[in-house]
Design an enzyme around this catalytic site. Structure first.
Site, PDB file in Angstrom:
ATOM      1  N   TYR A 154       0.824  -1.224   0.000  1.00  0.00           N
ATOM      2  CA  TYR A 154       0.000   0.000   0.000  1.00  0.00           C
ATOM      3  C   TYR A 154       0.855   1.270   0.000  1.00  0.00           C
ATOM      4  O   TYR A 154       0.461   2.288  -0.570  1.00  0.00           O
ATOM      5  CB  TYR A 154      -0.982  -0.026   1.176  1.00  0.00           C
ATOM      6  CG  TYR A 154      -2.138  -0.966   0.908  1.00  0.00           C
ATOM      7  CD1 TYR A 154      -2.131  -2.262   1.416  1.00  0.00           C
ATOM      8  CD2 TYR A 154      -3.196  -0.573   0.098  1.00  0.00           C
ATOM      9  CE1 TYR A 154      -3.160  -3.135   1.120  1.00  0.00           C
ATOM     10  CE2 TYR A 154      -4.235  -1.449  -0.193  1.00  0.00           C
ATOM     11  CZ  TYR A 154      -4.209  -2.736   0.318  1.00  0.00           C
ATOM     12  OH  TYR A 154      -5.222  -3.603   0.002  1.00  0.00           O
ATOM     13  N   GLN A 172     -15.700   2.384  -5.775  1.00  0.00           N
ATOM     14  CA  GLN A 172     -14.919   1.275  -5.229  1.00  0.00           C
ATOM     15  C   GLN A 172     -13.448   1.693  -5.135  1.00  0.00           C
ATOM     16  O   GLN A 172     -12.650   1.009  -4.525  1.00  0.00           O
ATOM     17  CB  GLN A 172     -15.042   0.046  -6.136  1.00  0.00           C
ATOM     18  CG  GLN A 172     -16.455  -0.482  -6.271  1.00  0.00           C
ATOM     19  CD  GLN A 172     -16.541  -1.553  -7.349  1.00  0.00           C
ATOM     20  OE1 GLN A 172     -16.277  -2.724  -7.113  1.00  0.00           O
ATOM     21  NE2 GLN A 172     -16.868  -1.135  -8.568  1.00  0.00           N
ATOM     22  N   VAL A 177     -10.045   3.660  -4.132  1.00  0.00           N
ATOM     23  CA  VAL A 177      -9.513   4.219  -2.882  1.00  0.00           C
ATOM     24  C   VAL A 177      -8.694   5.479  -3.153  1.00  0.00           C
ATOM     25  O   VAL A 177      -8.150   6.068  -2.231  1.00  0.00           O
ATOM     26  CB  VAL A 177      -8.659   3.157  -2.143  1.00  0.00           C
ATOM     27  CG1 VAL A 177      -9.533   1.973  -1.712  1.00  0.00           C
ATOM     28  CG2 VAL A 177      -7.457   2.694  -2.967  1.00  0.00           C
ATOM     29  N   HIS A 179     -14.965   1.242  -0.387  1.00  0.00           N
ATOM     30  CA  HIS A 179     -13.792   0.410  -0.088  1.00  0.00           C
ATOM     31  C   HIS A 179     -12.704   1.192   0.649  1.00  0.00           C
ATOM     32  O   HIS A 179     -11.556   0.745   0.715  1.00  0.00           O
ATOM     33  CB  HIS A 179     -13.205  -0.190  -1.371  1.00  0.00           C
ATOM     34  CG  HIS A 179     -14.099  -1.215  -1.993  1.00  0.00           C
ATOM     35  ND1 HIS A 179     -13.932  -1.664  -3.292  1.00  0.00           N
ATOM     36  CD2 HIS A 179     -15.182  -1.875  -1.528  1.00  0.00           C
ATOM     37  CE1 HIS A 179     -14.874  -2.557  -3.573  1.00  0.00           C
ATOM     38  NE2 HIS A 179     -15.636  -2.701  -2.545  1.00  0.00           N
ATOM     39  N   GLU A 223     -15.004  -2.631 -22.006  1.00  0.00           N
ATOM     40  CA  GLU A 223     -15.504  -3.885 -22.600  1.00  0.00           C
ATOM     41  C   GLU A 223     -16.671  -4.385 -21.756  1.00  0.00           C
ATOM     42  O   GLU A 223     -16.859  -3.918 -20.631  1.00  0.00           O
ATOM     43  CB  GLU A 223     -14.370  -4.923 -22.589  1.00  0.00           C
ATOM     44  CG  GLU A 223     -13.890  -5.220 -21.185  1.00  0.00           C
ATOM     45  CD  GLU A 223     -12.527  -5.886 -21.118  1.00  0.00           C
ATOM     46  OE1 GLU A 223     -12.053  -6.070 -19.984  1.00  0.00           O
ATOM     47  OE2 GLU A 223     -11.962  -6.175 -22.188  1.00  0.00           O
TER      48      GLU A 223
END
Ligand code: APR
Length: 261
Positions: free
Chosen positions: A83, A118, A120, A136, A231
């Site tokens: 992270y 979603q 971060v 999230h 897609e």
């Protein structure tokens, strides 16, 4: 409410033609509450890797080693290194035309716009979006695994750090929701899905629940459902309409239509 898990079984259909354009024109004006769900594909053109594309993050790292509470208990250094590296990249990029178009929609649309991400990264906020749910979590925040205290955080995390609230070391972690953990603000999310009349999913593959199930919730509320993605996603069969292409191209065009441009 289920914790984060993964999904399967796609079928594809497509609905984007002159007839679709005319149909969209007729119903656009009627919307009152738009809910937008975004994923990693929206930030891809800002220079942030997606997760499941060919060179995506999960092609280079194992989820079990870096994105679960068990991994953090087993080898916190490896999780924090992962992270820390992502945070440094996030600090060096900015919003793109897709983020900016969505901020414009929130500012100019006469009705309500709720954005559920979603992602971060802080690119929605940097572009000006305010009514935003980070389901999230946020990589520019840290949380203490001992006491739960959360705070803005822009430098590397390490196991030696002491939490400023409980004064214990070894618990400082990115304020990101890991696999097997509960996403944030699920009540607000379900309330928004239950009252929306247009649901737009942008840049997400539809592999991860509960987010991948939001289209079903919006449909149940009678909303028109739209996928804007590079897609067809795993959940393509759930959408009434799909426009496939790069976010920086298709999102500004779709927003312009919504705003009557
Ligand atoms: N424009 C539009 N869509 C794009 C672009 C682009 N430039 N580039 C990629 N995409 C699409 C891909 O086709 C894919 O369908 O974005 C999607 C990205 O999918 P994932 O990598 O699976 O990312 P996401 O759906 O956001 O992942 C969900 O999984 O790993 C966890 O917690 C993490 O929030 C993440 C969640």
């Amino acid at each position: 409410m289920t914790a984060i898990t993964s999904a399967s079984a796609p079928t594809t259909q497509r609905f984007s033609s002159p007839a679709a354009g005319a149909y969209l024109g007729r119903i656009m004006a009627a919307y009152e509450h738009i809910v937008i769900l975004t994923g990693a594909g929206l930030s891809a053109e800002s220079g942030l890797s997606t997760f499941r594309d060919k060179d995506g993050i999960w092609s280079k790292h194992n989820i079990e080693d870096v994105a679960t509470p068990e991994a953090f208990a087993r080898n916190p250094e490896a999780v924090l290194d992962f992270y820390n590296a992502r945070r440094r990249v996030v600090l060096g990029v900015g919003p793109n035309a897709g983020h900016e178009a969505l901020a414009r929609l929130e500012a100019d649309f006469p009705g309500r716009v709720t954005t559920i991400t979603q992602n971060v990264d802080p690119l929605h906020e940097r572009a000006g979006t305010r009514n935003l749910i980070h389901m999230h979590g946020e990589i520019l925040k840290a949380a203490c695994a001992h006491c739960g205290a959360r705070q803005p955080w822009e430098t590397d995390l390490s196991v030696d750090l002491v939490c400023g609230t409980c004064n214990r070391a070894g618990g400082m972690r990115p304020d990101v929701v890991w696999f097997g953990e509960m996403p944030y603000q699920m009540e607000e999310i379900h309330a928004a899905l239950g009252t929306c009349d247009l649901f737009i999913s942008i840049g997400t593959s539809g592999n991860v629940y509960p987010a991948a199930g939001f289209v079903a919730g919006a449909r149940a509320a009678g909303a028109h459902t739209v996928e804007l993605n590079l897609e067809p996603s795993e959940g393509i069969s759930m959408f009434a309409e799909a426009i496939h292409g790069k976010a920086t191209e298709v999102v500004p065009v779709y927003v312009a239509r919504l705003l009557g441009g």
